[in-house]
Structure formats: C-alpha cells, structure tokens
Design a protein around this motif. Structure first.
Motif, PDB file in Angstrom:
ATOM      1  N   TRP A  64       0.866  -1.178   0.000  1.00 63.93           N
ATOM      2  CA  TRP A  64       0.000   0.000   0.000  1.00 63.93           C
ATOM      3  C   TRP A  64       0.901   1.226   0.000  1.00 63.93           C
ATOM      4  N   TYR A  65       0.623   2.120  -0.919  1.00 58.58           N
ATOM      5  CA  TYR A  65       1.269   3.421  -0.990  1.00 58.58           C
ATOM      6  C   TYR A  65       0.207   4.501  -0.734  1.00 58.58           C
ATOM      7  N   ARG A  66       0.681   5.698  -0.476  1.00 54.85           N
ATOM      8  CA  ARG A  66      -0.231   6.840  -0.415  1.00 54.85           C
ATOM      9  C   ARG A  66       0.442   8.060  -1.029  1.00 54.85           C
ATOM     10  N   GLN A  67      -0.389   8.944  -1.540  1.00 52.36           N
ATOM     11  CA  GLN A  67       0.124  10.179  -2.123  1.00 52.36           C
ATOM     12  C   GLN A  67      -0.810  11.322  -1.744  1.00 52.36           C
ATOM     13  N   ALA A  68      -0.257  12.262  -1.012  1.00 49.92           N
ATOM     14  CA  ALA A  68      -0.994  13.460  -0.622  1.00 49.92           C
ATOM     15  C   ALA A  68      -0.720  14.563  -1.637  1.00 49.92           C
ATOM     16  N   PRO A  69      -1.615  15.539  -1.741  1.00 50.19           N
ATOM     17  CA  PRO A  69      -1.420  16.627  -2.702  1.00 50.19           C
ATOM     18  C   PRO A  69      -0.082  17.330  -2.482  1.00 50.19           C
ATOM     19  N   GLY A  70       0.671  17.485  -3.561  1.00 53.57           N
ATOM     20  CA  GLY A  70       1.936  18.194  -3.483  1.00 53.57           C
ATOM     21  C   GLY A  70       3.069  17.411  -2.862  1.00 53.57           C
ATOM     22  N   LYS A  71       2.825  16.140  -2.562  1.00 60.48           N
ATOM     23  CA  LYS A  71       3.866  15.315  -1.937  1.00 60.48           C
ATOM     24  C   LYS A  71       4.180  14.113  -2.805  1.00 60.48           C
ATOM     25  N   GLU A  72       5.340  13.523  -2.554  1.00 54.76           N
ATOM     26  CA  GLU A  72       5.733  12.341  -3.304  1.00 54.76           C
ATOM     27  C   GLU A  72       4.983  11.111  -2.777  1.00 54.76           C
ATOM     28  N   ARG A  73       4.876  10.117  -3.645  1.00 57.44           N
ATOM     29  CA  ARG A  73       4.247   8.862  -3.254  1.00 57.44           C
ATOM     30  C   ARG A  73       5.083   8.212  -2.160  1.00 57.44           C
ATOM     31  N   GLU A  74       4.402   7.704  -1.154  1.00 56.06           N
ATOM     32  CA  GLU A  74       5.067   7.139   0.024  1.00 56.06           C
ATOM     33  C   GLU A  74       4.624   5.699   0.230  1.00 56.06           C
ATOM     34  N   ASN A 121      -7.906 -13.340  -3.113  1.00 54.76           N
ATOM     35  CA  ASN A 121      -7.075 -12.446  -3.939  1.00 54.76           C
ATOM     36  C   ASN A 121      -7.209 -10.993  -3.481  1.00 54.76           C
ATOM     37  N   THR A 122      -7.164 -10.809  -2.163  1.00 56.78           N
ATOM     38  CA  THR A 122      -7.411  -9.480  -1.605  1.00 56.78           C
ATOM     39  C   THR A 122      -6.382  -9.135  -0.537  1.00 56.78           C
ATOM     40  N   VAL A 123      -5.949  -7.892  -0.560  1.00 57.91           N
ATOM     41  CA  VAL A 123      -5.083  -7.360   0.486  1.00 57.91           C
ATOM     42  C   VAL A 123      -5.857  -6.237   1.194  1.00 57.91           C
ATOM     43  N   TYR A 124      -5.629  -6.136   2.495  1.00 61.57           N
ATOM     44  CA  TYR A 124      -6.346  -5.173   3.302  1.00 61.57           C
ATOM     45  C   TYR A 124      -5.366  -4.225   3.994  1.00 61.57           C
ATOM     46  N   LEU A 125      -5.892  -3.055   4.341  1.00 58.01           N
ATOM     47  CA  LEU A 125      -5.147  -2.138   5.199  1.00 58.01           C
ATOM     48  C   LEU A 125      -6.125  -1.624   6.251  1.00 58.01           C
TER      49      LEU A 125
END
Length: 117
Positions: free
Chosen positions: A36-46, A76-80
C-alpha cells in the motif's frame, strides 16, 4: 486482464478507523508482494505497508502501531486496517502488486482517504 481495485476509502474524523481493500484479478495473486502506498497533494508517493508472499509485514514509521496490512490469498485481496487516523494520513491510497523476479508490477486506481473534523 490484470486488475487491482481498491475500495473502502472515505471521510473520517480524527481518531477514527477505516479498512481499505484491494482485490486483484488476472494474475497469480499469491505469488506477488503486495504494498500500500499513499500520495498526498503536493507530496511524493510514500510506501505505507508491505506484506510478503508468506505474510511478513513492514510499515513506515509514521503508521506503526496504527495500521495493519493483511492478505487473503483465497480471495485475492489485500487489506489495510487503519486505526487512530490523523489528518496527516489524508491521501490517495494505492495498491501495488509486485513480482521482482519477473519484473512485473501492477497498480490500482487509488482510493481517497480524508481525515478531518
């Protein structure tokens, strides 16, 4: 056709919880490392969390103790699971399937998580 479809995002108050799901199809899900990645506005993908084929997990320091990644290979599922959410967790969350030995990586379209009062 390979697909990764995320769901479960939404608006939640600080301190609340959400559970994200990512359903895969068109590839051998159990053979892939899932992230799982996340990307906030104006920031790089983390990179937020990773789970190996055999279930080993790792997390970015900012979510340790609050987020839990898991997988159900039969579905076939991953959760967070995200608990104690903070405004700084606000981002688009993206699911990634990776098989480095074959040079294959797939991405979902993302799901928005907004933490705000």
């Amino acid at each position: 056709q390979v697909q990764l479809v995320e769901s479960g995002g939404g608006l939640v108050q600080p301190g609340g919880s959400l559970r994200l799901s990512c359903a895969g199809s068109g590839f051998f899900f159990n053979l892939y490392i899932m992230r799982w990645y996340r990307q906030a506005p104006g920031k790089e993908r983390e990179l937020v969390a990773v789970i190996s084929r055999n279930g080993g997990t790792n997390y970015v320091d900012s979510v340790k103790g609050r987020f839990t990644i898991s997988r159900d290979n039969a579905k076939n599922t991953v959760y967070l699971q995200m608990n104690s959410l903070k405004p700084e967790d606000t981002a688009v969350y993206l699911c990634n399937a990776d098989r480095p030995s074959l040079g294959r990586t797939y991405w979902g379209q993302g799901t928005q998580v907004t933490v705000s009062s």
